[in-house]
Design a protein around this motif. Structure first.
Motif, PDB file in Angstrom:
ATOM      1  N   MET A  32       0.836  -1.203   0.000  1.00 65.36           N
ATOM      2  CA  MET A  32       0.000   0.000   0.000  1.00 65.36           C
ATOM      3  C   MET A  32       0.867   1.247   0.000  1.00 65.36           C
ATOM      4  SD  MET A  32      -2.831   1.340   2.767  1.00 65.36           S
ATOM      5  CE  MET A  32      -1.590   1.830   3.959  1.00 65.36           C
TER       6      MET A  32
ATOM      7  N   SER B  99      -4.467   2.372  -7.094  1.00 63.53           N
ATOM      8  CA  SER B  99      -5.259   1.157  -6.935  1.00 63.53           C
ATOM      9  C   SER B  99      -6.076   1.248  -5.650  1.00 63.53           C
ATOM     10  CB  SER B  99      -4.347  -0.074  -6.878  1.00 63.53           C
ATOM     11  OG  SER B  99      -3.721  -0.167  -5.607  1.00 63.53           O
ATOM     12  N   GLN B 100      -6.978   0.314  -5.467  1.00 62.93           N
ATOM     13  CA  GLN B 100      -7.823   0.316  -4.276  1.00 62.93           C
ATOM     14  C   GLN B 100      -7.040  -0.037  -3.016  1.00 62.93           C
ATOM     15  OE1 GLN B 100     -11.308  -2.079  -4.959  1.00 62.93           O
ATOM     16  NE2 GLN B 100     -12.118  -0.704  -6.528  1.00 62.93           N
ATOM     17  N   ASN B 101      -5.799  -0.469  -3.180  1.00 66.01           N
ATOM     18  CA  ASN B 101      -4.953  -0.754  -2.021  1.00 66.01           C
ATOM     19  C   ASN B 101      -4.245   0.490  -1.494  1.00 66.01           C
ATOM     20  OD1 ASN B 101      -5.484  -3.559  -2.061  1.00 66.01           O
ATOM     21  ND2 ASN B 101      -3.980  -3.839  -3.698  1.00 66.01           N
ATOM     22  N   ASP B 102      -4.287   1.564  -2.265  1.00 64.95           N
ATOM     23  CA  ASP B 102      -3.589   2.785  -1.870  1.00 64.95           C
ATOM     24  C   ASP B 102      -4.433   3.634  -0.925  1.00 64.95           C
ATOM     25  OD1 ASP B 102      -1.300   2.294  -3.464  1.00 64.95           O
ATOM     26  OD2 ASP B 102      -2.380   2.987  -5.239  1.00 64.95           O
TER      27      ASP B 102
ATOM     28  N   GLN C  55     -11.944   2.459  -0.987  1.00 64.24           N
ATOM     29  CA  GLN C  55     -10.576   2.393  -0.482  1.00 64.24           C
ATOM     30  C   GLN C  55     -10.404   3.354   0.686  1.00 64.24           C
ATOM     31  OE1 GLN C  55      -9.297   4.087  -4.524  1.00 64.24           O
ATOM     32  NE2 GLN C  55      -7.479   4.379  -3.253  1.00 64.24           N
TER      33      GLN C  55
END
Length: 242
Positions: free
Chosen positions: A1, A26-29, A58
């Motif tokens: 992340m 990305s959705q992990n950030d 996110q």
């Protein structure tokens, strides 16, 4: 992340969508927004909808800005003033004439829950404008400084680059946090189109409200990405008054 910080947007949804794509988010950030989402370009209401939806996908942290403070008061029927309208508020008034009451209530709820500031696990402070108390944000008497203060940035710019942190002249406020990320004062005022760093203060507002671009920055690496200039994205509009 990865963690990214985003400068003042002022209704420029197209610019936000561009920088999120260009930074390959990305959705992990984790995304930290420094405030001033409203008052300027024609997508203010659409931008708020986008942010509300983004938060469901996110990790997002949203700061309060001075323009959110004014718009929230207006939406709640508490305050209206000509100076706010002149500095971008009129565009918001015009936009919300076409917004349903149900949608407006969702926006009021979103704006009411904005953060005053954020301090992460690495002791980095994220705040819209600044603070004045020498002991830090926890001790700020007038919370409005969080979204109106410019003395923090002015002090950073005026600081002699040769002064080290252990020098008695080094500003006490800067010693409280490992880094400080702010918006509020466009770097374009100083003929700069990219983020500016003085001492441990980073200014990420690159003038998206006016003729500049929107910036997103990786807080670890300091790599950044920018949108097209906002007048190019909204060619039939003027943006905020200077």
């Amino acid at each position: 992340m990865n963690t990214f910080v985003i400068g003042d947007i002022h209704g420029g949804l197209k610019a936000l969508q561009q920088v999120l794509e260009r930074a390959n988010i990305s959705q992990n950030d984790k995304l930290i927004f420094l405030g001033d989402y409203v008052d300027g370009w024609s997508d203010t209401a659409n931008l708020i909808d986008f942010l509300i939806d983004l938060k469901t996908k996110q990790d997002c942290i949203f700061m309060m800005g001075n323009h959110e403070e004014m718009v929230l008061k207006w939406l709640k029927g508490e305050e209206d003033n000509e100076l706010w309208r002149f500095h971008g508020g009129q565009s918001t008034v015009d936009i919300y004439e076409k917004v349903s009451e149900e949608r407006k209530e969702k926006h009021i709820s979103f704006l009411s829950e904005l953060e005053e500031y954020h301090i992460d696990e690495n002791d980095r402070l994220f705040i819209h404008a600044g603070f004045t108390n020498l002991k830090g944000v926890y001790f700020e008497f007038f919370k409005g400084m969080f979204w109106w203060d410019r003395t923090l940035w002015e002090t950073a710019m005026a600081l002699d680059k040769n002064i080290q942190e252990d020098d008695f002249r080094y500003p006490s406020r800067f010693k409280l946090y490992s880094e400080i990320f702010i918006g509020h004062t466009p770097t374009t005022r100083f003929n700069e189109t990219t983020p500016i760093n003085f001492a441990n203060v980073w200014n990420i507002d690159t003038g998206a409200a006016f003729k500049g671009k929107l910036t997103i920055m990786n807080v670890e690496t300091k790599d950044f990405w920018q949108s097209d200039s906002l007048p190019d994205l909204y060619p039939n509009e003027k943006g905020r008054n200077i």
